[in-house]
Design an enzyme around this catalytic site. Structure first.
Site, PDB file in Angstrom:
ATOM      1  N   ASP A 103       9.405   0.241   4.065  1.00 34.38           N
ATOM      2  CA  ASP A 103       8.852  -1.077   4.312  1.00 34.38           C
ATOM      3  C   ASP A 103       9.910  -2.113   3.756  1.00 34.38           C
ATOM      4  O   ASP A 103      10.049  -2.391   2.721  1.00 34.38           O
ATOM      5  CB  ASP A 103       7.594  -1.479   3.699  1.00 34.38           C
ATOM      6  CG  ASP A 103       6.914  -2.714   4.063  1.00 34.38           C
ATOM      7  OD1 ASP A 103       7.537  -3.416   4.984  1.00 34.38           O
ATOM      8  OD2 ASP A 103       6.012  -3.281   3.381  1.00 34.38           O
ATOM      9  N   ASP A 155      11.232  -7.432   8.419  1.00 32.71           N
ATOM     10  CA  ASP A 155      10.060  -6.665   7.985  1.00 32.71           C
ATOM     11  C   ASP A 155       9.876  -5.511   9.097  1.00 32.71           C
ATOM     12  O   ASP A 155       9.166  -5.947  10.078  1.00 32.71           O
ATOM     13  CB  ASP A 155       9.023  -7.822   7.945  1.00 32.71           C
ATOM     14  CG  ASP A 155       7.434  -6.869   7.199  1.00 32.71           C
ATOM     15  OD1 ASP A 155       7.841  -5.888   6.757  1.00 32.71           O
ATOM     16  OD2 ASP A 155       6.610  -7.541   7.589  1.00 32.71           O
TER      17      ASP A 155
END
Length: 412
Positions: free
Chosen positions: A272, A73
């Site tokens: 992201d 992440d």
């Protein structure tokens, strides 16, 4: 941000497998030492956008080192493991819950605790409590701990480095143990000082550079350090500040469909890897859907599919995006002169198990997003580079479905 990853209704995960360790003994990292340009760690990835919904990496943590699957992440800063401290609300995970010892607990006065919560008052001085809230209302509650990560570097050495991460003993993603998780926790690679990437730089292990390459065929690779960053053909843009948080952003982009401007306001964009799909704010999303619908063949009919909100069926069942991609056009995001990201149909479509083709760009307003997220689907078959040393983001298209040893030959 990893919003969809930990939601009980739409849990998606990606697996990253750590490269085999060299048989030589691991050396400890030296805090403050300047990292060598050749100090790069490369990890193989497992997973896919659909139907798995994530890519993850195996990190070897503790002493003796034990493997844990971590969801990659780049949209958050604090890494964490589901943790038996004891566990109050945890999921079933691939490996036994991490079990900390008291000597590994980070005190409240530690600098990384302070940077995580600058205005935090120490209820218990001996420990640093944390709570993270994600955009899908999932949370992780726990304490900070420090333990050894064992990493293999490309120079054939193995390093053991003490890093701070979260010991999450209360995950609000369903009833205790009811949700089967595909990963043991989260590998947060954001820009903050508590990010593992920032800690590796501070301890002299690697430079503050990371990259990933997600394959449309599944798998891929992740790297820390800069010695495999291509020397040419990379599109570079300066990192920009965002209005919505400390995310990796190439700034505001102008959206084109089939090389024609869609006449929407410039879009604030963030990269992201914690988001499986790409999210556009209301105006660009509606403009994109309208342009797609206007250009589609009459042989494609809209159909309801539980996989995603907008799908089409053809005259026959589709087995791959390659069968239908010619019916769709490329999108483009322009971030300035010669700084364009092409988004071909392969980077915004999936074919579901029902044989339909679906749009992997979603309406961000449903998730209350005010900015636009470039997620895994759009980053496939590109090396995406986050260079915090030079304050720039880069991308270069190429095959991601090969061994790490052939990286340099595929991205000259």
């Amino acid at each position: 941000m990893a919003a969809a990853r930990w939601s009980p209704a739409a849990f998606l995960a990606l697996l990253l497998l750590l490269l085999p360790f060299a048989p030589s003994p691991a050396r400890a990292a030296t805090p403050g030492k300047s990292p060598s340009s050749s100090s790069t760690a490369v990890f193989q990835l497992q997973g896919a956008v659909y139907p798995i919904g994530h890519y993850h990496v195996t990190m070897n943590i503790g002493g003796p080192a034990k493997p844990y699957f971590l969801d990659v992440d780049t949209g958050s800063d604090l890494s964490w493991l589901q943790c038996d401290a004891p566990c109050q609300s945890c999921n079933k995970v691939p490996h036994p819950w991490y079990k900390p010892t008291k000597n590994k607990i980070v005190p409240c006065a530690a600098s990384l605790c302070t940077s995580l919560s600058p205005n935090k008052k120490c209820a218990v001085p001996q420990q640093c409590d944390y709570q993270i809230k994600y955009t899908d209302k999932a949370t992780s509650l726990g304490v900070l701990i420090a333990d050894n990560f064992t990493l293999s570097l490309r120079n054939s050495s193995t390093v053991r480095v003490n890093l701070t991460f979260g010991c999450g003993y209360d995950q609000q993603v369903g009833k205790n143990g009811a949700v089967q998780a595909a990963t043991d926790g989260l590998l947060a690679l954001g820009k903050g000082s508590v990010s593992l990437l920032s800690q590796l730089k501070q301890q002299g292990v690697t430079k503050n550079v990371l990259g990933h390459c997600f394959s449309t065929n599944g798998g891929g690779f992740l790297f820390f350090g800069d010695d495999i960053v291509p020397t040419s053909r990379v599109t570079w843009v300066p990192m920009a500040r965002t209005t919505s948080g400390n995310y990796y952003s190439p700034g505001s982009g102008t959206l084109y469909f089939d090389r024609r401007p869609l006449r929407v306001k410039p879009m604030e964009v963030v990269f992201d890897s914690g988001s499986t799909y790409t999210y556009f704010a209301a105006q660009p999303y509606q403009a994109t859907v309208s342009a797609l619908r206007a250009g589609l063949s009459k042989s494609l009919k809209e159909v309801s599919d539980v996989s995603l909100p907008l799908c089409w069926k053809g005259q026959k069942v589709f087995k791959s995006v390659s069968e239908v991609k010619n019916d769709f056009k490329s999108l483009f995001l322009s971030f300035g002169k010669n700084s364009v990201m092409e988004i071909p149909p392969e980077n915004y479509l999936i074919v579901t198990k029902y044989g339909n083709v679906c749009l992997g760009i979603l309406d961000g307003t449903a998730a209350k997003q005010t900015f636009n997220i470039i997620g895994d689907i759009t980053m496939q078959d590109q090396m995406i580079i986050y260079d915090n040393e030079k304050g720039q983001l880069g991308w270069i298209r190429g095959s991601c479905s090969r061994s790490s040893k052939s990286i340099m030959s595929n991205f000259p």
